[in-house]
Design an enzyme around this catalytic site. Structure first.
Site, PDB file in Angstrom:
ATOM      1  N   PRO A   1      10.376   9.696  -9.335  1.00 40.11           N
ATOM      2  CA  PRO A   1      11.754   9.557  -8.856  1.00 40.11           C
ATOM      3  C   PRO A   1      12.335  10.816  -8.235  1.00 40.11           C
ATOM      4  O   PRO A   1      12.947  10.769  -7.159  1.00 40.11           O
ATOM      5  CB  PRO A   1      12.516   9.138 -10.110  1.00 40.11           C
ATOM      6  CG  PRO A   1      11.497   8.416 -10.938  1.00 40.11           C
ATOM      7  CD  PRO A   1      10.198   9.134 -10.695  1.00 40.11           C
TER       8      PRO A   1
ATOM      9  N   ASP B   1       9.153   5.264   8.433  1.00 40.18           N
ATOM     10  CA  ASP B   1       8.109   4.515   7.707  1.00 40.18           C
ATOM     11  C   ASP B   1       7.220   5.516   6.977  1.00 40.18           C
ATOM     12  O   ASP B   1       6.090   5.762   7.377  1.00 40.18           O
ATOM     13  CB  ASP B   1       7.301   3.670   8.697  1.00 40.18           C
ATOM     14  CG  ASP B   1       6.306   2.760   7.988  1.00 40.18           C
ATOM     15  OD1 ASP B   1       6.261   2.774   6.736  1.00 40.18           O
ATOM     16  OD2 ASP B   1       5.580   2.031   8.687  1.00 40.18           O
TER      17      ASP B   1
ATOM     18  N   GLY C   1       4.105  -2.664  17.283  1.00 37.66           N
ATOM     19  CA  GLY C   1       3.673  -1.356  17.749  1.00 37.66           C
ATOM     20  C   GLY C   1       2.797  -1.439  18.975  1.00 37.66           C
ATOM     21  O   GLY C   1       3.285  -1.479  20.113  1.00 37.66           O
ATOM     22  N   ARG C   2       1.474  -1.476  18.744  1.00 40.52           N
ATOM     23  CA  ARG C   2       0.521  -1.386  19.853  1.00 40.52           C
ATOM     24  C   ARG C   2       0.742  -2.393  20.969  1.00 40.52           C
ATOM     25  O   ARG C   2       0.527  -2.073  22.141  1.00 40.52           O
ATOM     26  CB  ARG C   2      -0.915  -1.500  19.305  1.00 40.52           C
ATOM     27  CG  ARG C   2      -1.391  -0.262  18.587  1.00 40.52           C
ATOM     28  CD  ARG C   2      -2.619  -0.537  17.755  1.00 40.52           C
ATOM     29  NE  ARG C   2      -2.302  -1.296  16.543  1.00 40.52           N
ATOM     30  CZ  ARG C   2      -3.212  -1.696  15.655  1.00 40.52           C
ATOM     31  NH1 ARG C   2      -4.483  -1.409  15.836  1.00 40.52           N
ATOM     32  NH2 ARG C   2      -2.835  -2.360  14.570  1.00 40.52           N
TER      33      ARG C   2
ATOM     34  N   LYS D   1       6.659   5.246   3.649  1.00 42.99           N
ATOM     35  CA  LYS D   1       6.091   4.560   2.460  1.00 42.99           C
ATOM     36  C   LYS D   1       6.124   5.500   1.256  1.00 42.99           C
ATOM     37  O   LYS D   1       5.106   5.792   0.623  1.00 42.99           O
ATOM     38  CB  LYS D   1       4.673   4.063   2.742  1.00 42.99           C
ATOM     39  CG  LYS D   1       4.625   3.050   3.889  1.00 42.99           C
ATOM     40  CD  LYS D   1       3.278   2.423   4.046  1.00 42.99           C
ATOM     41  CE  LYS D   1       3.223   1.533   5.264  1.00 42.99           C
ATOM     42  NZ  LYS D   1       3.296   2.276   6.549  1.00 42.99           N
TER      43      LYS D   1
ATOM     44  N   PRO E   1       5.671  -6.407   9.797  1.00 41.91           N
ATOM     45  CA  PRO E   1       4.694  -5.846  10.732  1.00 41.91           C
ATOM     46  C   PRO E   1       3.413  -6.690  10.725  1.00 41.91           C
ATOM     47  O   PRO E   1       3.176  -7.458   9.798  1.00 41.91           O
ATOM     48  CB  PRO E   1       4.421  -4.462  10.130  1.00 41.91           C
ATOM     49  CG  PRO E   1       4.652  -4.621   8.664  1.00 41.91           C
ATOM     50  CD  PRO E   1       5.566  -5.797   8.454  1.00 41.91           C
TER      51      PRO E   1
ATOM     52  N   ASP F   1       4.095   4.539  17.245  1.00 46.87           N
ATOM     53  CA  ASP F   1       3.002   5.324  16.662  1.00 46.87           C
ATOM     54  C   ASP F   1       2.203   6.067  17.733  1.00 46.87           C
ATOM     55  O   ASP F   1       0.966   6.136  17.660  1.00 46.87           O
ATOM     56  CB  ASP F   1       2.084   4.412  15.834  1.00 46.87           C
ATOM     57  CG  ASP F   1       2.801   3.810  14.646  1.00 46.87           C
ATOM     58  OD1 ASP F   1       3.593   4.528  14.007  1.00 46.87           O
ATOM     59  OD2 ASP F   1       2.595   2.619  14.363  1.00 46.87           O
TER      60      ASP F   1
END
Ligand code: NUP
Length: 211
Positions: A65, A58, A190-191, A60, A168, A9
């Protein structure tokens, strides 16, 4: 062995590639979301393609549909290997993501409970369990479940069986990798890696823990 997925990220294309390259010997996949794609463009998927690691989008995905299908087709055309979709938009919407993924030879993971504190407002009370059942019904390849709540992972494991659980919330959000790695198929970090003084060293440390 539990996989280690780097959540990339960062907002700078060059830095993203450098971190991914440095961490690559110790990681099993790279997850990219809106921050990097909006900053660097969808072409970042091609830039990272040379690593030879699966790339997870990612995004989301959470629409009707038809729109979900259109989004996922673009994701896979861009070079991603997997997509993350929300399940709360319903079985038909999630199924559209799974179908688009499988048509492209890719994978689709459904979010069933998020890792941040506010997630309990809506995901608890039976919703996450319903979403886990939806993921099974849709033949999703796996689910996303919170490393911040290992007890919940165990509940959701009962529902999804051997389906992959990617988790995550390790490190920066407080999840303990030693505990979570025993419960899931992959930890997403991530971080704690990309903000570390030496991301390669941090990635190696997480890779050691997950064994
Ligand atoms: O429930 C979720 N929690 C979460 O943190 C679902 C996610 N997809 N994520 C993502 O995982 C989040 O958007 C970020 O990209 C990554 C966790 O990063 P970090 O907290 O390890 O820095």
């Amino acid at each position: 062995m539990t996989e280690l997925i780097l959540s990339l990220d960062v907002l700078d294309r060059k830095r993203a590639v450098e971190i991914a390259e440095a961490a690559s010997p110790c990681i099993d996949a790279v997850k990219i979301g809106y921050p990097l794609v909006l900053a660097a463009g969808l072409g970042i998927a091609r830039d990272l393609g040379g690593l030879g690691l699966p790339l997870i989008a990612d995004f989301k995905v959470a629409d009707i549909p038809n729109t979900n299908r259109l989004i996922c087709e673009q994701v896979f055309a861009a070079g991603f290997d997997a997509v993350i979709a929300h399940g709360f938009t319903g079985t038909d919407a999630a199924r559209a993501c799974v179908a688009a993924a499988h048509d492209s030879g890719g994978a689709c993971y459904v979010v069933v409970e998020m890792s941040h504190p506010g997630a309990t407002e809506f995901f608890h009370g039976g919703t996450a369990e319903r979403l886990a059942n939806l993921a099974v019904d849709c033949r999703a390849d796996g689910i996303i479940a919170p490393a911040t709540r290992p007890d919940r992972i165990s509940v959701l494991r009962e529902i999804v069986g051997s389906k992959a659980i990617y988790s995550p919330g390790v490190g920066a959000q407080g999840g303990d990798p030693e505990i979570v790695a025993r419960l899931v198929d992959g930890i997403i970090v991530g971080r704690s890696i990309y903000e570390a003084p030496d991301p390669a060293v941090a990635a190696r440390e997480f890779a050691r823990i997950r064994r």
